[in-house]
Scaffold this motif. Structure first.
Motif, mmCIF file in Angstrom:
data_model
loop_
_atom_site.group_PDB
_atom_site.id
_atom_site.type_symbol
_atom_site.label_atom_id
_atom_site.label_comp_id
_atom_site.label_asym_id
_atom_site.label_seq_id
_atom_site.Cartn_x
_atom_site.Cartn_y
_atom_site.Cartn_z
ATOM 1 N N ARG A 114 0.837 -1.210 0.000
ATOM 2 C CA ARG A 114 0.000 0.000 0.000
ATOM 3 C C ARG A 114 0.865 1.251 0.000
ATOM 4 O O ARG A 114 0.622 2.196 -0.768
ATOM 5 N N ALA A 115 1.875 1.271 0.860
ATOM 6 C CA ALA A 115 2.759 2.442 0.921
ATOM 7 C C ALA A 115 3.577 2.576 -0.363
ATOM 8 O O ALA A 115 3.760 3.685 -0.874
ATOM 9 N N ALA A 116 4.054 1.457 -0.903
ATOM 10 C CA ALA A 116 4.833 1.492 -2.145
ATOM 11 C C ALA A 116 4.002 2.070 -3.286
ATOM 12 O O ALA A 116 4.499 2.864 -4.093
ATOM 13 N N SER A 117 2.747 1.715 -3.328
ATOM 14 C CA SER A 117 1.860 2.250 -4.356
ATOM 15 C C SER A 117 1.676 3.754 -4.177
ATOM 16 O O SER A 117 1.714 4.525 -5.151
ATOM 17 N N ALA A 118 1.494 4.201 -2.944
ATOM 18 C CA ALA A 118 1.320 5.623 -2.667
ATOM 19 C C ALA A 118 2.580 6.420 -3.010
ATOM 20 O O ALA A 118 2.499 7.587 -3.410
ATOM 21 N N LEU A 119 3.742 5.797 -2.892
ATOM 22 C CA LEU A 119 5.010 6.479 -3.150
ATOM 23 C C LEU A 119 5.454 6.391 -4.608
ATOM 24 O O LEU A 119 6.460 6.982 -4.988
ATOM 25 N N GLY A 120 4.717 5.633 -5.424
ATOM 26 C CA GLY A 120 5.083 5.481 -6.825
ATOM 27 C C GLY A 120 6.155 4.437 -7.059
ATOM 28 O O GLY A 120 6.890 4.498 -8.036
ATOM 29 N N PHE A 121 6.233 3.437 -6.170
ATOM 30 C CA PHE A 121 7.263 2.405 -6.281
ATOM 31 C C PHE A 121 6.783 1.141 -6.981
ATOM 32 O O PHE A 121 7.522 0.166 -7.058
ATOM 33 N N THR A 122 5.542 1.117 -7.464
ATOM 34 C CA THR A 122 5.041 -0.050 -8.193
ATOM 35 C C THR A 122 4.899 0.324 -9.661
ATOM 36 O O THR A 122 4.720 1.509 -9.995
ATOM 37 N N PRO A 123 4.971 -0.655 -10.557
ATOM 38 C CA PRO A 123 4.849 -0.328 -11.986
ATOM 39 C C PRO A 123 3.559 0.429 -12.317
ATOM 40 O O PRO A 123 3.588 1.403 -13.067
ATOM 41 N N LYS A 124 2.447 0.019 -11.729
ATOM 42 C CA LYS A 124 1.172 0.682 -12.007
ATOM 43 C C LYS A 124 1.165 2.115 -11.485
ATOM 44 O O LYS A 124 0.719 3.035 -12.173
ATOM 45 N N SER A 125 1.653 2.328 -10.264
ATOM 46 C CA SER A 125 1.627 3.680 -9.697
ATOM 47 C C SER A 125 2.656 4.592 -10.352
ATOM 48 O O SER A 125 2.477 5.809 -10.394
ATOM 49 N N ARG A 126 3.734 4.023 -10.891
ATOM 50 C CA ARG A 126 4.753 4.833 -11.564
ATOM 51 C C ARG A 126 4.198 5.514 -12.809
ATOM 52 O O ARG A 126 4.618 6.588 -13.188
ATOM 53 N N LYS A 127 3.209 4.874 -13.441
ATOM 54 C CA LYS A 127 2.612 5.448 -14.653
ATOM 55 C C LYS A 127 1.916 6.773 -14.356
ATOM 56 O O LYS A 127 1.782 7.604 -15.232
ATOM 57 N N ASN A 128 1.463 6.956 -13.121
ATOM 58 C CA ASN A 128 0.711 8.156 -12.754
ATOM 59 C C ASN A 128 1.559 9.222 -12.076
ATOM 60 O O ASN A 128 1.025 10.204 -11.590
ATOM 61 N N ILE A 129 2.871 9.036 -12.059
ATOM 62 C CA ILE A 129 3.765 9.980 -11.361
ATOM 63 C C ILE A 129 3.848 11.290 -12.128
ATOM 64 O O ILE A 129 4.011 11.304 -13.334
ATOM 65 N N ARG A 130 3.731 12.361 -11.371
ATOM 66 C CA ARG A 130 3.948 13.707 -11.919
ATOM 67 C C ARG A 130 5.058 14.335 -11.087
ATOM 68 O O ARG A 130 4.951 14.430 -9.877
ATOM 69 N N VAL A 131 6.091 14.759 -11.748
ATOM 70 C CA VAL A 131 7.222 15.371 -11.054
ATOM 71 C C VAL A 131 6.899 16.839 -10.822
ATOM 72 O O VAL A 131 6.476 17.551 -11.735
ATOM 73 N N SER A 132 7.084 17.280 -9.594
ATOM 74 C CA SER A 132 6.827 18.673 -9.238
ATOM 75 C C SER A 132 8.006 19.542 -9.645
ATOM 76 O O SER A 132 9.125 19.346 -9.175
ATOM 77 N N ASN A 133 7.747 20.486 -10.532
ATOM 78 C CA ASN A 133 8.809 21.412 -10.944
ATOM 79 C C ASN A 133 9.289 22.248 -9.771
ATOM 80 O O ASN A 133 10.461 22.586 -9.682
ATOM 81 N N ASP A 134 8.370 22.589 -8.854
ATOM 82 C CA ASP A 134 8.763 23.360 -7.671
ATOM 83 C C ASP A 134 9.779 22.592 -6.840
ATOM 84 O O ASP A 134 10.772 23.141 -6.382
ATOM 85 N N LEU A 135 9.521 21.290 -6.642
ATOM 86 C CA LEU A 135 10.455 20.479 -5.863
ATOM 87 C C LEU A 135 11.774 20.320 -6.598
ATOM 88 O O LEU A 135 12.836 20.315 -5.991
#
Length: 152
Positions: free
Chosen positions: A115-136
């Motif tokens: 569950r935490a890995a999915s929330a952090l973008g550490f799974t293949p499925k969740s990585r597809k939805n990652i948006r990198v913050s330009n501010d960060l």
């Protein structure tokens, strides 16, 4: 006639009062956000999470999720070691075979990790939805990048 409902506005509360989330300045997640009560193993796992994360994806608001992932991963490792040492079952004084309780700990830790890995973008499925913050990314570039870790 029904009243039109308004969406609630999320707000952060800090020492200075209530600040709208949009105005809050999120910082890139670093080792300075690691809870001080964690031991060396947990802090090493925290550092590993930061090193594996896609730059610009984790902010200071993600500290609790990272902590949950780290605690679950250490718990999983400990339960796995217990099972390797003691086996999957044990015999009671009455001669009955019972399942080692470490199996349940391992299964629960696995679920929490996923569950935490999915929330952090550490799974293949969740990585597809990652948006990198330009501010960060801008803060990371200014402060020397995400690879800089300050120990407590």
């Amino acid at each position: 006639m029904a009243k039109k409902s308004h969406k609630p506005h999320l707000r952060l509360v800090d020492d200075t009062g209530i600040v709208p989330v949009a105005a809050a300045k999120l910082q890139p997640l670093t080792m300075t956000h690691c809870p001080t009560h964690l031991d060396k193993r947990h802090k090493a796992a925290w550092k590993s999470v930061l090193e594996r994360a896609i730059p610009g994806t984790l902010s200071s608001a993600d500290a609790e999720v990272v902590t949950a992932y780290v605690v679950a991963s250490i718990m999983h490792a400990d339960a796995t070691a217990t099972l390797a040492r003691e086996g999957m079952t044990y015999t009671t004084p009455n001669g009955l075979a019972r399942v080692n309780p470490a199996i349940r700990v391992q299964m629960d830790a696995t679920s929490a990790m996923l569950r935490a890995a999915s929330a952090l973008g550490f799974t293949p499925k969740s990585r597809k939805n990652i948006r990198v913050s330009n501010d960060l990314m801008d803060v990371a570039d200014r402060d020397g990048g995400f690879g800089q870790f300050a120990e407590h």
